[in-house]
Scaffold this active site. Structure first.
Site, mmCIF file in Angstrom:
data_model
loop_
_atom_site.group_PDB
_atom_site.id
_atom_site.type_symbol
_atom_site.label_atom_id
_atom_site.label_comp_id
_atom_site.label_asym_id
_atom_site.label_seq_id
_atom_site.Cartn_x
_atom_site.Cartn_y
_atom_site.Cartn_z
ATOM 1 N N PHE A 247 0.815 -1.222 0.000
ATOM 2 C CA PHE A 247 0.000 0.000 0.000
ATOM 3 C C PHE A 247 0.848 1.271 0.000
ATOM 4 O O PHE A 247 0.424 2.306 0.467
ATOM 5 C CB PHE A 247 -1.024 -0.012 1.156
ATOM 6 C CG PHE A 247 -2.158 -0.947 0.861
ATOM 7 C CD1 PHE A 247 -3.344 -0.471 0.351
ATOM 8 C CD2 PHE A 247 -2.010 -2.313 1.034
ATOM 9 C CE1 PHE A 247 -4.376 -1.346 0.025
ATOM 10 C CE2 PHE A 247 -3.025 -3.192 0.710
ATOM 11 C CZ PHE A 247 -4.212 -2.704 0.208
ATOM 12 N N CYS A 258 -15.121 0.216 -1.116
ATOM 13 C CA CYS A 258 -14.817 0.104 0.320
ATOM 14 C C CYS A 258 -14.064 1.297 0.912
ATOM 15 O O CYS A 258 -14.595 1.973 1.793
ATOM 16 C CB CYS A 258 -14.050 -1.175 0.579
ATOM 17 S SG CYS A 258 -15.083 -2.631 0.317
ATOM 18 N N LYS A 318 -9.438 -1.246 -9.705
ATOM 19 C CA LYS A 318 -8.162 -1.947 -9.524
ATOM 20 C C LYS A 318 -8.114 -3.097 -10.526
ATOM 21 O O LYS A 318 -9.140 -3.438 -11.123
ATOM 22 C CB LYS A 318 -8.005 -2.440 -8.090
ATOM 23 C CG LYS A 318 -9.083 -3.430 -7.678
ATOM 24 C CD LYS A 318 -8.965 -3.802 -6.240
ATOM 25 C CE LYS A 318 -8.036 -4.963 -6.076
ATOM 26 N NZ LYS A 318 -8.061 -5.562 -4.753
ATOM 27 N N ARG A 325 -17.055 0.953 -9.075
ATOM 28 C CA ARG A 325 -17.586 1.855 -8.050
ATOM 29 C C ARG A 325 -16.464 2.768 -7.540
ATOM 30 O O ARG A 325 -15.398 2.294 -7.174
ATOM 31 C CB ARG A 325 -18.215 1.052 -6.908
ATOM 32 C CG ARG A 325 -19.513 0.363 -7.341
ATOM 33 C CD ARG A 325 -20.105 -0.469 -6.232
ATOM 34 N NE ARG A 325 -19.392 -1.724 -6.029
ATOM 35 C CZ ARG A 325 -19.787 -2.679 -5.167
ATOM 36 N NH1 ARG A 325 -20.860 -2.508 -4.432
ATOM 37 N NH2 ARG A 325 -19.107 -3.795 -5.039
HETATM 38 P P1 NAD Z 1 -22.742 -5.765 -3.694
HETATM 39 O O1 NAD Z 1 -23.476 -4.532 -3.987
HETATM 40 O O2 NAD Z 1 -21.839 -6.371 -4.707
HETATM 41 O O3 NAD Z 1 -23.763 -6.906 -3.250
HETATM 42 C C1 NAD Z 1 -24.830 -6.719 -2.386
HETATM 43 C C2 NAD Z 1 -25.919 -7.707 -2.761
HETATM 44 O O4 NAD Z 1 -26.947 -7.666 -1.787
HETATM 45 C C3 NAD Z 1 -26.589 -7.407 -4.105
HETATM 46 O O5 NAD Z 1 -26.540 -8.542 -4.938
HETATM 47 C C4 NAD Z 1 -28.033 -7.050 -3.731
HETATM 48 O O6 NAD Z 1 -28.970 -7.413 -4.711
HETATM 49 C C5 NAD Z 1 -28.187 -7.840 -2.445
HETATM 50 N N1 NAD Z 1 -29.282 -7.393 -1.584
HETATM 51 C C6 NAD Z 1 -29.657 -6.134 -1.267
HETATM 52 N N2 NAD Z 1 -30.742 -6.149 -0.462
HETATM 53 C C7 NAD Z 1 -31.049 -7.449 -0.249
HETATM 54 C C8 NAD Z 1 -32.054 -8.117 0.485
HETATM 55 N N3 NAD Z 1 -32.961 -7.435 1.187
HETATM 56 N N4 NAD Z 1 -32.083 -9.465 0.469
HETATM 57 C C9 NAD Z 1 -31.175 -10.168 -0.247
HETATM 58 N N5 NAD Z 1 -30.198 -9.589 -0.968
HETATM 59 C C10 NAD Z 1 -30.127 -8.244 -0.982
HETATM 60 O O7 NAD Z 1 -21.923 -5.457 -2.353
HETATM 61 P P2 NAD Z 1 -20.511 -6.072 -1.894
HETATM 62 O O8 NAD Z 1 -19.408 -5.405 -2.612
HETATM 63 O O9 NAD Z 1 -20.593 -7.554 -1.892
HETATM 64 O O10 NAD Z 1 -20.456 -5.555 -0.388
HETATM 65 C C11 NAD Z 1 -21.304 -6.092 0.604
HETATM 66 C C12 NAD Z 1 -20.805 -5.594 1.954
HETATM 67 O O11 NAD Z 1 -19.486 -6.109 2.214
HETATM 68 C C13 NAD Z 1 -20.681 -4.079 2.059
HETATM 69 O O12 NAD Z 1 -21.003 -3.681 3.369
HETATM 70 C C14 NAD Z 1 -19.208 -3.832 1.791
HETATM 71 O O13 NAD Z 1 -18.730 -2.651 2.377
HETATM 72 C C15 NAD Z 1 -18.570 -5.034 2.442
HETATM 73 N N6 NAD Z 1 -17.277 -5.432 1.901
HETATM 74 C C16 NAD Z 1 -17.066 -5.390 0.554
HETATM 75 C C17 NAD Z 1 -15.831 -5.796 0.039
HETATM 76 C C18 NAD Z 1 -15.562 -5.760 -1.434
HETATM 77 O O14 NAD Z 1 -14.412 -5.893 -1.815
HETATM 78 N N7 NAD Z 1 -16.563 -5.570 -2.279
HETATM 79 C C19 NAD Z 1 -14.829 -6.268 0.910
HETATM 80 C C20 NAD Z 1 -15.092 -6.330 2.276
HETATM 81 C C21 NAD Z 1 -16.320 -5.903 2.761
#
Ligand code: NAD
Length: 428
Positions: A247, A258, A318, A325
């Site tokens: 980093f 994130c 990345k 996003r």
């Molecule tokens: P994302 O937007 O890719 O996925 C979220 C999913 O949740 C979507 O498919 C959406 O349709 C679904 N969803 C929403 N409401 C729902 C409901 N009521 N019932 C069922 N499904 C529902 O998000 P993501 O990137 O996977 O991130 C999810 C969480 O994890 C966030 O809080 C994020 O900050 C955290 N996080 C993300 C990463 C990453 O690299 N993307 C890493 C660590 C933590």
């Protein structure tokens, strides 16, 4: 173990599939019917190396459904992995989390552990607990736990299977131990904590990493002015074990779903408690400035921008992901369009996503097409294929051979020797 994962995004899908690979029966639930339909046919909603193969391999232990009731009633442990996007003020939007908690409460049929995997503000565990309690009408005993996710898009499966640590926060030791059991086969350190500390570990970790990036970018900007090379500086710093080399890559700044969101959310948490977190604001400001610095570098190299053509290499926030996003490229391209530039942009996998959010750009199918007739080529994602370009060919097809290297993937001397007008970040 019978597990339900709610949300099949980058985190939910990867953790669900990986937990199935560890031998658990996993029901993956999402509200997005199209996503579920496709998943049933092995069509994945995201690009993530190795994921498709792992879904196929664990087909027997994986169920995809839109039916949350089925997921709740058939599982002992329910992971919530829905999005927690930022609101306009920077706070995490808990709408999806709360709605899932409500549905879980309604469908409870036995005692269960509900684990929050989404990144949520400190105190969210209590919110989830009170919602489930309200909607299950106190009929069943349940535990709420926090198990924040640290995987990185692009290497998500590797990160899940080889974590530096797993954090489990819960009120009751027995609940924490039950959740920890899932991760035992990974042979890693499992940190058990109270829920609030677990929620904070995630925010503090992401903010620290974002701070490292903004720190090295600040150093890069100073390097440019005093005639030092940030790449040399970073490798000299990184060898110090107290600092570490990861980093410390100077460039156009961090993006993704994130870091920007989590730093902003932590600042909101602090402000809500009447504490002004000065360092967090600086991390955010430096990151915002880095995008403007890239646009200025393009302007400096080209003179005027109106009506001129720029080629963009890399749109994803990345490499090895199609996630755009908060991607730097989207902001930089929007700024260039506003100044009247014509843009040709290429990314190995993120073009389809970019088309949905940014019109007015000509999206092309190879780096050479992006370079064709351009007066400046701008690297905004450090995809491996950009490091291996045929530079002679690039030079030949460009109108003027100039490169703004927003990720410092090339060596300035080599680029200049190859006949390019070249500028990186912090390479004074
Ligand atoms: P994302 O937007 O890719 O996925 C979220 C999913 O949740 C979507 O498919 C959406 O349709 C679904 N969803 C929403 N409401 C729902 C409901 N009521 N019932 C069922 N499904 C529902 O998000 P993501 O990137 O996977 O991130 C999810 C969480 O994890 C966030 O809080 C994020 O900050 C955290 N996080 C993300 C990463 C990453 O690299 N993307 C890493 C660590 C933590």
């Amino acid at each position: 173990m019978s597990i339900c994962v709610v949300g099949t995004g980058y985190v939910g899908l990867v953790t669900g599939v990986c937990m199935a690979d560890l031998g658990n029966d996993v029901i993956c639930v999402d509200v997005n019917a199209k996503k579920i339909q496709n998943l049933k046919k092995n069509i994945l909603p995201i690009y993530e190396p190795g994921l498709e193969e792992l879904v196929k391999k664990n087909k027997k232990r994986l169920t995809f459904t839109t039916n949350l009731k089925e997921g709740v009633t058939k599982s002992e442990i329910i992971f919530i992995a829905v999005g927690t996007p930022p609101t306009e003020t920077g706070e995490a939007d808990l709408t999806y989390l709360k709605s899932v908690a409500k549905e879980i409460g309604k469908h409870m049929n036995s005692s269960k552990i509900i684990v929050d995997k989404s990144t949520v503000p400190v105190g969210s565990g209590d919110i989830v607990e009170s919602i489930i309690d309200e909607y299950s009408k106190g009929k069943y005993k349940f535990d709420v736990a926090s198990c924040p996710e640290f995987l990185r898009e692009g290497s998500a499966i590797h990160d899940f299977m080889n974590p530096d640590r797993v954090v489990v926060g819960a009120k009751r030791k027995e609940a924490a131990e039950k959740v920890a059991e899932i991760f035992k086969p990974l042979n890693t350190k499992i940190i058990t904590a109270d829920i609030r500390s677990a929620e904070m570990i995630k925010h503090a970790s992401n903010t620290f990493l974002a701070m490292k990036i903004s720190f090295i970018n600040e150093i890069a900007n100073i390097c440019e002015r005093v005639g030092a090379d940030v790449e040399v500086v970073a490798s000299g710093m990184g060898l110090d074990k107290r600092i570490g080399k990861m980093f410390l890559n100077a460039g156009a700044g961090y993006g993704g779903s994130c870091f920007p969101k989590d730093v902003a959310a932590l600042r909101c948490m602090a402000r809500n408690e009447d504490y002004e977190p000065l360092l967090l604001s600086a991390v955010m400001e430096v990151n915002k400035q880095q995008r403007k610095i890239v646009v200025n570098k393009i302007k400096n190299i080209m003179g005027t921008l109106e009506g001129r053509q720029v080629g963009i290499l890399g749109i994803a926030f990345k490499p090895d992901t199609d996630d755009i996003r908060e991607a730097v490229a989207i902001d930089v391209m929007a700024a260039l369009l506003e100044k009247g530039c014509r843009i040709k942009a290429y990314d190995p996998v993120a073009v389809e996503n970019a088309k949905k959010v940014l019109k007015g750009v000509k999206y092309v199918e190879s780096p050479y097409e992006a370079a064709k007739d351009s007066e400046c080529l701008v690297v905004l994602t450090e995809w491996k294929e950009f490091k291996e370009l045929d530079l002679e060919k690039i030079k030949k097809v460009m109108k003027k051979p100039a490169i703004v290297d927003g990720r410092n993937i090339y060596e300035p001397k080599e680029m200049q020797a190859a006949g390019f007008k070249y500028t990186g970040i912090g390479r004074g």
